[in-house]
Design an enzyme around this catalytic site. Structure first.
Site, PDB file in Angstrom:
ATOM      1  N   PRO A  90       0.664  -1.232  -0.023  1.00 45.27           N
ATOM      2  CG  PRO A  90      -0.085  -1.023   2.108  1.00 45.27           C
ATOM      3  CD  PRO A  90       0.894  -2.141   1.166  1.00 45.27           C
ATOM      4  CB  CYS A  91       3.141   2.920  -2.535  1.00 45.49           C
ATOM      5  SG  CYS A  91       2.495   2.318  -3.957  1.00 45.49           S
ATOM      6  CG  HIS A  92      -2.790   3.819  -0.977  1.00 42.41           C
ATOM      7  ND1 HIS A  92      -2.458   2.279  -1.303  1.00 42.41           N
ATOM      8  CD2 HIS A  92      -3.698   3.670   0.003  1.00 42.41           C
ATOM      9  CE1 HIS A  92      -3.256   1.698  -0.496  1.00 42.41           C
ATOM     10  NE2 HIS A  92      -3.962   2.682   0.335  1.00 42.41           N
TER      11      HIS A  92
END
Length: 174
Positions: A144-146
């Protein structure tokens, strides 16, 4: 037939558009979401293989990916999900894999700064390097780089575009 060289793909439509998952016998390799059509999702995934002969398409592997697809669809439906999908990212650097491992541990609905991630992987002052790892992430949402933001809380960048980053973070706030 050496199935270790094969890549399996499954493309499907959900509430966020067309998604595609490329999988090896060891785990997820590439994920895309929010594509406008099945063809665009497939074209995106196919950029990651040397030959189309390496790819086994969905009809032969649907049951193999059923649990992973369900987890992803649950996430896009607004449910709290901690993904249990194994990853196959061996071709990336050990630094990128360490960063992605830390990022995969950021809980649903929470964020961490680029600098914080850099400190966690033992590279204080390496916020830009963490940003580069985020940009190269082949498994957005699953890794989950967001959830990685600037130290001042602003969004920073996102490989899928800031519109998607904001939408994913808003989904997780509900």
């Amino acid at each position: 037939m050496n199935t270790d060289k094969h890549r399996y793909i499954h493309i499907w439509e959900n509430t966020f558009g067309w998604s595609g998952l490329m999988y090896s016998p060891r785990g997820a390799k590439v994920f895309t979401f929010g594509e406008a059509s099945r063809g665009k999702a497939e074209n995106y995934l196919m950029k990651f293989v040397a030959s189309e002969q390496q790819v086994i398409k969905e009809s032969r592997i649907q049951s193999r990916l059923a649990g992973e697809i369900r987890e992803i669809d649950d996430y896009f439906s607004g449910n709290t999900v901690k993904f249990n999908i194994p990853f196959d990212l061996a071709e990336y650097s050990s630094f990128y894999r360490r960063v992605w491992s830390v990022v995969a541990g950021i809980p649903y609905g929470k964020t961490a700064s680029y600098g914080e991630i850099a400190r966690r992987v033992g590279v204080p002052g390496g916020a830009r390097a963490v940003g580069m790892a985020m940009a190269a992430n082949p498994l957005p949402v699953l890794v989950p780089c967001h959830r990685v933001v600037r130290s001042d809380g602003s969004l920073g960048g996102y490989s899928r575009g800031l519109r998607w980053k904001k939408r994913l973070l808003e989904l997780e706030k509900k």
